[in-house]
Scaffold this motif. Structure first.
Motif, PDB file in Angstrom:
ATOM      1  N   LYS A 121       1.000  -0.982  -0.199  1.00  0.00           N
ATOM      2  CA  LYS A 121      -0.141  -0.108  -0.097  1.00  0.00           C
ATOM      3  C   LYS A 121       0.936   1.323  -0.004  1.00  0.00           C
ATOM      4  O   LYS A 121       0.699   2.231  -0.806  1.00  0.00           O
ATOM      5  N   THR A 122       1.959   1.281   0.857  1.00  0.00           N
ATOM      6  CA  THR A 122       2.686   2.568   0.761  1.00  0.00           C
ATOM      7  C   THR A 122       3.422   2.606  -0.063  1.00  0.00           C
ATOM      8  O   THR A 122       3.932   3.758  -0.623  1.00  0.00           O
ATOM      9  N   LEU A 123       3.943   1.439  -0.869  1.00  0.00           N
ATOM     10  CA  LEU A 123       4.800   1.686  -2.047  1.00  0.00           C
ATOM     11  C   LEU A 123       3.991   2.090  -3.048  1.00  0.00           C
ATOM     12  O   LEU A 123       4.542   3.062  -4.163  1.00  0.00           O
ATOM     13  N   ALA A 124       2.726   1.866  -3.374  1.00  0.00           N
ATOM     14  CA  ALA A 124       1.735   2.212  -4.155  1.00  0.00           C
ATOM     15  C   ALA A 124       1.653   3.885  -4.026  1.00  0.00           C
ATOM     16  O   ALA A 124       1.464   4.569  -5.172  1.00  0.00           O
ATOM     17  N   LEU A 125       1.475   4.276  -3.018  1.00  0.00           N
ATOM     18  CA  LEU A 125       1.344   5.679  -2.690  1.00  0.00           C
ATOM     19  C   LEU A 125       2.750   6.620  -3.330  1.00  0.00           C
ATOM     20  O   LEU A 125       2.600   7.714  -3.457  1.00  0.00           O
ATOM     21  N   LYS A 126       3.706   5.929  -3.168  1.00  0.00           N
ATOM     22  CA  LYS A 126       5.059   6.252  -3.765  1.00  0.00           C
ATOM     23  C   LYS A 126       5.395   6.258  -5.101  1.00  0.00           C
ATOM     24  O   LYS A 126       6.278   6.532  -5.461  1.00  0.00           O
ATOM     25  N   GLY A 127       4.241   5.592  -5.529  1.00  0.00           N
ATOM     26  CA  GLY A 127       4.516   5.489  -7.258  1.00  0.00           C
ATOM     27  C   GLY A 127       4.842   3.964  -7.648  1.00  0.00           C
ATOM     28  O   GLY A 127       5.243   3.752  -8.909  1.00  0.00           O
ATOM     29  N   LEU A 128       4.996   2.852  -7.013  1.00  0.00           N
ATOM     30  CA  LEU A 128       5.961   1.878  -7.081  1.00  0.00           C
ATOM     31  C   LEU A 128       4.626   0.812  -6.972  1.00  0.00           C
ATOM     32  O   LEU A 128       4.312   0.347  -6.078  1.00  0.00           O
ATOM     33  N   ASP A 129       4.293   0.152  -8.049  1.00  0.00           N
ATOM     34  CA  ASP A 129       3.077  -0.980  -8.283  1.00  0.00           C
ATOM     35  C   ASP A 129       3.847  -2.179  -7.848  1.00  0.00           C
ATOM     36  O   ASP A 129       4.939  -2.676  -8.230  1.00  0.00           O
ATOM     37  N   SER A 130       3.387  -3.078  -6.765  1.00  0.00           N
ATOM     38  CA  SER A 130       3.835  -4.359  -6.373  1.00  0.00           C
ATOM     39  C   SER A 130       2.869  -5.309  -6.387  1.00  0.00           C
ATOM     40  O   SER A 130       1.653  -5.099  -6.213  1.00  0.00           O
ATOM     41  N   THR A 131       3.265  -6.773  -6.222  1.00  0.00           N
ATOM     42  CA  THR A 131       2.535  -7.651  -6.086  1.00  0.00           C
ATOM     43  C   THR A 131       2.871  -8.328  -4.655  1.00  0.00           C
ATOM     44  O   THR A 131       4.086  -8.540  -4.436  1.00  0.00           O
ATOM     45  N   VAL A 132       1.934  -8.981  -4.043  1.00  0.00           N
ATOM     46  CA  VAL A 132       2.171  -9.679  -2.859  1.00  0.00           C
ATOM     47  C   VAL A 132       2.036 -11.054  -3.077  1.00  0.00           C
ATOM     48  O   VAL A 132       0.901 -11.557  -3.563  1.00  0.00           O
ATOM     49  N   PHE A 133       3.089 -11.895  -2.805  1.00  0.00           N
ATOM     50  CA  PHE A 133       2.912 -13.275  -3.094  1.00  0.00           C
ATOM     51  C   PHE A 133       2.866 -13.985  -1.207  1.00  0.00           C
ATOM     52  O   PHE A 133       3.961 -13.824  -0.743  1.00  0.00           O
ATOM     53  N   ASN A 134       1.749 -14.748  -1.213  1.00  0.00           N
ATOM     54  CA  ASN A 134       1.819 -15.086   0.358  1.00  0.00           C
ATOM     55  C   ASN A 134       1.966 -16.669   0.228  1.00  0.00           C
ATOM     56  O   ASN A 134       1.426 -17.323  -0.454  1.00  0.00           O
ATOM     57  N   LEU A 135       2.918 -16.907   1.071  1.00  0.00           N
ATOM     58  CA  LEU A 135       3.391 -18.449   0.931  1.00  0.00           C
ATOM     59  C   LEU A 135       2.226 -19.521   1.417  1.00  0.00           C
ATOM     60  O   LEU A 135       2.452 -20.466   1.060  1.00  0.00           O
ATOM     61  N   GLU A 136       1.178 -19.001   2.012  1.00  0.00           N
ATOM     62  CA  GLU A 136       0.157 -19.932   2.207  1.00  0.00           C
ATOM     63  C   GLU A 136      -0.664 -20.193   0.760  1.00  0.00           C
ATOM     64  O   GLU A 136      -1.274 -21.517   0.810  1.00  0.00           O
ATOM     65  N   ASP A 137      -0.179 -19.490  -0.218  1.00  0.00           N
ATOM     66  CA  ASP A 137      -0.771 -19.947  -1.528  1.00  0.00           C
ATOM     67  C   ASP A 137       0.127 -20.892  -2.453  1.00  0.00           C
ATOM     68  O   ASP A 137      -0.152 -21.240  -3.405  1.00  0.00           O
ATOM     69  N   LEU A 138       1.168 -21.562  -1.760  1.00  0.00           N
ATOM     70  CA  LEU A 138       2.137 -22.536  -2.269  1.00  0.00           C
ATOM     71  C   LEU A 138       1.147 -23.698  -2.273  1.00  0.00           C
ATOM     72  O   LEU A 138       0.310 -24.047  -1.631  1.00  0.00           O
ATOM     73  N   PRO A 139       1.296 -24.439  -3.490  1.00  0.00           N
ATOM     74  CA  PRO A 139       0.696 -25.869  -3.722  1.00  0.00           C
ATOM     75  C   PRO A 139       1.099 -26.669  -2.176  1.00  0.00           C
ATOM     76  O   PRO A 139       2.257 -26.858  -1.872  1.00  0.00           O
ATOM     77  N   ASP A 140       0.019 -27.371  -2.100  1.00  0.00           N
ATOM     78  CA  ASP A 140       0.093 -28.348  -0.915  1.00  0.00           C
ATOM     79  C   ASP A 140       1.116 -29.558  -1.224  1.00  0.00           C
ATOM     80  O   ASP A 140       1.860 -30.115  -0.215  1.00  0.00           O
ATOM     81  N   ASN A 141       1.278 -29.914  -2.401  1.00  0.00           N
ATOM     82  CA  ASN A 141       2.090 -30.989  -2.774  1.00  0.00           C
ATOM     83  C   ASN A 141       3.552 -30.594  -3.169  1.00  0.00           C
ATOM     84  O   ASN A 141       4.449 -31.304  -3.965  1.00  0.00           O
ATOM     85  N   LEU A 142       3.859 -29.312  -2.956  1.00  0.00           N
ATOM     86  CA  LEU A 142       5.169 -28.783  -3.357  1.00  0.00           C
ATOM     87  C   LEU A 142       6.554 -29.340  -3.109  1.00  0.00           C
ATOM     88  O   LEU A 142       7.121 -29.677  -3.892  1.00  0.00           O
ATOM     89  N   ILE A 143       6.350 -30.088  -1.981  1.00  0.00           N
ATOM     90  CA  ILE A 143       7.736 -30.854  -1.563  1.00  0.00           C
ATOM     91  C   ILE A 143       7.880 -32.084  -2.531  1.00  0.00           C
ATOM     92  O   ILE A 143       8.862 -32.394  -2.940  1.00  0.00           O
ATOM     93  N   ALA A 144       6.636 -32.928  -2.614  1.00  0.00           N
ATOM     94  CA  ALA A 144       6.643 -33.903  -3.547  1.00  0.00           C
ATOM     95  C   ALA A 144       6.889 -33.582  -5.179  1.00  0.00           C
ATOM     96  O   ALA A 144       7.380 -34.497  -5.665  1.00  0.00           O
ATOM     97  N   SER A 145       6.481 -32.458  -5.558  1.00  0.00           N
ATOM     98  CA  SER A 145       6.153 -32.210  -7.037  1.00  0.00           C
ATOM     99  C   SER A 145       7.239 -31.409  -7.471  1.00  0.00           C
ATOM    100  O   SER A 145       7.324 -31.351  -8.790  1.00  0.00           O
ATOM    101  N   ASP A 146       7.663 -30.523  -6.777  1.00  0.00           N
ATOM    102  CA  ASP A 146       8.698 -29.280  -7.520  1.00  0.00           C
ATOM    103  C   ASP A 146      10.048 -29.130  -6.832  1.00  0.00           C
ATOM    104  O   ASP A 146      10.567 -28.411  -7.367  1.00  0.00           O
ATOM    105  N   LEU A 147      10.435 -29.994  -6.280  1.00  0.00           N
ATOM    106  CA  LEU A 147      11.763 -29.971  -5.649  1.00  0.00           C
ATOM    107  C   LEU A 147      13.052 -30.474  -6.333  1.00  0.00           C
ATOM    108  O   LEU A 147      14.149 -30.223  -6.289  1.00  0.00           O
ATOM    109  N   TYR A 148      12.484 -31.645  -6.841  1.00  0.00           N
ATOM    110  CA  TYR A 148      13.782 -32.527  -7.669  1.00  0.00           C
ATOM    111  C   TYR A 148      13.362 -32.536  -9.116  1.00  0.00           C
ATOM    112  O   TYR A 148      13.304 -33.783  -9.608  1.00  0.00           O
TER     113      TYR A 148
END
Length: 173
Positions: free
Chosen positions: A24-51
């Motif tokens: 919010k504060t960066l947007a007021l300063k003119g810099l747009d950003s995206t928030v990535f919340n680690l809650e949104d990681l896939p449940d199968n991340l450890i089994a599917s994406d590490l190796y």
């Protein structure tokens, strides 16, 4: 592209509130950003994406990381360091191109009195290995529950001063 990483998968975390405050504060300063919340990681991340495998669920996240040129990591203290889920996220991303020669700022938060000093130091070592260039001004926000008001905003004069200073440097970085 600027991405703010909320460095925990804990539901309704103060870390996410801080990430949203920065956005919010960066947007007021003119810099747009995206928030990535680690809650949104896939449940199968450890089994599917590490190796060497890549799930369709993580592919969209990988594309976001690839497009990002600046990261702002909000990192809570977990057992004197940073959350394991943050390391799993980093490990799941394509190496070395996901972070190589990109830029980052680090903010530590804790319910205790040190603001995750050790965790930010530990994560700084990971950043060095990844060739992720870190803004020298690293913030450590202690007693986080007393720092945020009901709207999830900082209100204490010193915290406002230092977060503002860090954001200005991050924009220019």
């Amino acid at each position: 592209m600027v991405t703010i990483i909320s460095g925990t998968n804990r539901p309704q975390s103060n870390t996410l509130k801080v990430a949203q405050y920065y956005q919010k504060t960066l947007a007021l300063k003119g810099l747009d950003s995206t928030v990535f919340n680690l809650e949104d990681l896939p449940d199968n991340l450890i089994a599917s994406d590490l190796y060497g495998k890549r799930s369709t669920e993580f592919q969209a996240i990988q594309e976001m990381v690839t497009k990002t040129t600046k990261f702002l990591f909000i990192i809570p203290e977990y057992n004197g360091s940073f959350p394991g889920v943050l390391k799993v996220f980093i490990d799941a991303c394509n190496f070395p191109e996901s972070f190589y020669d990109k830029k980052a700022a680090l903010v530590g938060v804790s319910s205790g009195k040190y603001g995750n000093i050790r965790g930010i130091d530990h994560f700084g070592g990971v950043c060095s290995y990844l060739h992720l260039n870190v803004l020298p001004l690293r913030l450590h926000i202690a007693t986080i529950k007393a720092e945020l008001n009901e709207q999830g905003d900082f209100f204490k004069e010193d915290t406002l001063k230092f977060t503002d200073q860090q954001m200005n440097k991050f924009i220019a970085f």
